[in-house]
Motif scaffolding. Structure first.
Motif, mmCIF file in Angstrom:
data_model
loop_
_atom_site.group_PDB
_atom_site.id
_atom_site.type_symbol
_atom_site.label_atom_id
_atom_site.label_comp_id
_atom_site.label_asym_id
_atom_site.label_seq_id
_atom_site.Cartn_x
_atom_site.Cartn_y
_atom_site.Cartn_z
ATOM 1 N N TYR A 1 0.848 -1.193 0.000
ATOM 2 C CA TYR A 1 0.000 0.000 0.000
ATOM 3 C C TYR A 1 0.880 1.238 0.000
ATOM 4 O O TYR A 1 1.850 1.336 0.773
ATOM 5 C CB TYR A 1 -0.901 0.029 1.247
ATOM 6 C CG TYR A 1 -1.678 1.318 1.333
ATOM 7 C CD1 TYR A 1 -2.876 1.476 0.641
ATOM 8 C CD2 TYR A 1 -1.184 2.400 2.066
ATOM 9 C CE1 TYR A 1 -3.561 2.683 0.675
ATOM 10 C CE2 TYR A 1 -1.869 3.608 2.096
ATOM 11 C CZ TYR A 1 -3.060 3.739 1.409
ATOM 12 O OH TYR A 1 -3.730 4.925 1.431
ATOM 13 N N ASP A 2 0.530 2.182 -0.841
ATOM 14 C CA ASP A 2 1.168 3.501 -0.791
ATOM 15 C C ASP A 2 0.090 4.515 -1.150
ATOM 16 O O ASP A 2 -0.566 4.395 -2.193
ATOM 17 C CB ASP A 2 2.336 3.579 -1.784
ATOM 18 C CG ASP A 2 3.014 4.943 -1.708
ATOM 19 O OD1 ASP A 2 3.885 5.123 -0.844
ATOM 20 O OD2 ASP A 2 2.641 5.843 -2.494
ATOM 21 N N ALA A 3 -0.076 5.507 -0.277
ATOM 22 C CA ALA A 3 -1.163 6.473 -0.453
ATOM 23 C C ALA A 3 -1.062 7.196 -1.792
ATOM 24 O O ALA A 3 -2.079 7.604 -2.360
ATOM 25 C CB ALA A 3 -1.144 7.475 0.695
ATOM 26 N N LEU A 4 0.168 7.341 -2.313
ATOM 27 C CA LEU A 4 0.356 8.055 -3.583
ATOM 28 C C LEU A 4 0.484 7.099 -4.760
ATOM 29 O O LEU A 4 0.795 7.524 -5.881
ATOM 30 C CB LEU A 4 1.601 8.950 -3.500
ATOM 31 C CG LEU A 4 1.623 9.952 -2.347
ATOM 32 C CD1 LEU A 4 2.916 10.744 -2.340
ATOM 33 C CD2 LEU A 4 0.420 10.897 -2.429
ATOM 34 N N GLY A 5 0.272 5.822 -4.507
ATOM 35 C CA GLY A 5 0.323 4.832 -5.591
ATOM 36 C C GLY A 5 1.727 4.570 -6.108
ATOM 37 O O GLY A 5 1.908 4.047 -7.206
ATOM 38 N N ARG A 6 2.754 4.891 -5.298
ATOM 39 C CA ARG A 6 4.125 4.645 -5.752
ATOM 40 C C ARG A 6 4.460 3.159 -5.651
ATOM 41 O O ARG A 6 3.946 2.447 -4.793
ATOM 42 C CB ARG A 6 5.118 5.462 -4.896
ATOM 43 C CG ARG A 6 4.965 6.958 -5.069
ATOM 44 C CD ARG A 6 5.749 7.730 -4.034
ATOM 45 N NE ARG A 6 5.263 7.452 -2.675
ATOM 46 C CZ ARG A 6 5.744 8.002 -1.580
ATOM 47 N NH1 ARG A 6 6.732 8.864 -1.662
ATOM 48 N NH2 ARG A 6 5.238 7.699 -0.394
ATOM 49 N N GLU A 7 5.346 2.717 -6.521
ATOM 50 C CA GLU A 7 5.780 1.322 -6.521
ATOM 51 C C GLU A 7 6.690 1.065 -5.316
ATOM 52 O O GLU A 7 7.381 1.979 -4.846
ATOM 53 C CB GLU A 7 6.565 1.022 -7.806
ATOM 54 C CG GLU A 7 5.711 1.011 -9.067
ATOM 55 C CD GLU A 7 4.690 -0.109 -9.051
ATOM 56 O OE1 GLU A 7 5.064 -1.262 -8.770
ATOM 57 O OE2 GLU A 7 3.503 0.181 -9.308
ATOM 58 N N PRO A 8 6.733 -0.163 -4.850
ATOM 59 C CA PRO A 8 7.628 -0.459 -3.716
ATOM 60 C C PRO A 8 9.091 -0.306 -4.107
ATOM 61 O O PRO A 8 9.478 -0.648 -5.222
ATOM 62 C CB PRO A 8 7.322 -1.926 -3.386
ATOM 63 C CG PRO A 8 6.622 -2.479 -4.581
ATOM 64 C CD PRO A 8 5.956 -1.335 -5.270
ATOM 65 N N THR A 9 9.888 0.183 -3.180
ATOM 66 C CA THR A 9 11.334 0.281 -3.399
ATOM 67 C C THR A 9 12.066 -0.709 -2.490
ATOM 68 O O THR A 9 13.282 -0.710 -2.431
ATOM 69 C CB THR A 9 11.841 1.705 -3.099
ATOM 70 O OG1 THR A 9 11.414 2.045 -1.769
ATOM 71 C CG2 THR A 9 11.276 2.728 -4.086
#
Ligand code: FES
Ligand SMILES: [Fe+2]
Length: 331
Positions: A119-127
């Protein structure tokens, strides 16, 4: 924003959204997490995916859809989607799938019998990733779960809160046995503990153990407990936000293997019983407490301030800031 938990919403991270055996091939499941719903599905060949619930065509709920081979099919007009989220077809004669009709899939992983979504509130891909544990022949984790009003930052803070081990958990002795290591999204700490065995009906006896704690983001905590030379138990404490002030907390246990038939499973059951009992002591405290932004920390409290600074990295950048969010932390 909740008063009790003044965090900037749901932290970025990997969260457990189910166990592998809850999602059979060819099935679709709806789960309420992240302040919304997720539709989980598994294709006939076993690929696990998690998507936003509403069909990009005209908004039908994909939890009412079905799996056809390797595709998810919406129940309303029959549009189909592949495992990359691409719309592959409509039932209209000669019709090409609309270009914009792709699903928003969550990044997903399936390790150690767990279904995980990022989950990322800004829809960023996991790093960063959570580990695929080598269980070395141990059985898959057995699970219990709780649902409570709390936040993953609060429950994960337990791993550094050494002061509550003796009082709340009835440990006879608990000492940090190594330095706290903060390594990007990973926090490592270690403790030597002695626990009374009253939960096994032996009130006068105690057992010594070494706990190694690995926290990967705020949703995934692994504790490796070595009990003398007898056994190694592995515990997972997985907090998944239902919304910004309620969590589904799964606790899992597995044991190293014993040669005598049945003993491994017995050790695993005792381990899960112990873990469930310990977490049951924390739950009412978590439910009722509030987050103290400026705690009156005392000598002997452990590394709470360091933990809170480390946790800041999991929140989305504040508006207009350069990737840094202001979280209340202890000085
Ligand atoms: S709403 Fe899903 S196919 Fe039309
Ligand atoms: Fe605790």
């Amino acid at each position: 924003m909740s008063k009790r938990f003044p965090f900037s919403g749901i932290p970025s991270g990997w969260y457990m959204v189910g166990t592998s055996d809850e999602l059979r091939p060819g099935t679709v499941l709806t789960r309420k997490y992240f302040g919304t719903e997720l539709v989980l599905y598994r294709t006939e060949q076993g690929v696990f995916r998690a998507t936003d619930p509403f069909c990009p065509h005209l908004g039908a709920h994909l939890g009412q859809g079905s799996v056809c081979g390797e595709e998810l099919k919406c129940a309303f007009h029959g549009f189909t989607f592949d495992t990359d989220g691409k719309c592959t077809g409509t039932p209209y004669p000669g019709g090409r799938p609309p270009r914009k009709a792709d699903l928003r899939l969550y990044p997903t992983r399936e390790f150690n019998g767990m279904l995980l979504a990022f989950y990322d509130a800004l829809g960023r891909e996991p790093t960063w990733e959570v580990p695929d544990l080598d269980l070395q022949g141990s059985p898959l984790f057995r699970w219990n779960s709780f649902e409570l009003n709390s936040h993953p930052q609060e429950t994960s803070e337990n791993s550094v809160d050494i002061g509550h081990f003796a009082v709340l958990h009835d440990f006879m002795d608990a000492r940090a046995s190594g330095e706290l290591e903060l390594d990007g999204p990973v926090l490592r700490s270690a403790y030597s503990v002695k626990r009374r065995l009253d939960f096994l009906g032996m009130p006068q006896r105690g057992v010594s153990a070494e706990f190694k704690v690995y926290v990967h983001g705020l949703g995934y905590s692994l504790v490796v407990a070595s009990v003398g030379s007898m056994a190694q138990l592995r515990f997972l404490i997985m907090a998944t936000p239902i919304h910004d002030s309620r969590i589904h907390l799964r606790v899992g246990a597995t044991s190293s293997t014993f040669r005598v038939p049945g003993v491994t499973q017995l050790a695993q059951r005792i381990g899960l019983h112990f873990l469930t009992l310990e977490v049951s002591s924390d739950v009412p405290v978590w439910e009722a407490k509030r987050y103290e932004s400026k705690p009156a920390l005392a000598h002997g409290d452990g590394q709470i301030a360091a933990y809170r600074r480390w946790a800041e990295q999991f929140y989305p950048p504040a508006d207009g800031a350069d990737g840094k969010v202001m979280l209340p932390v202890a000085s």
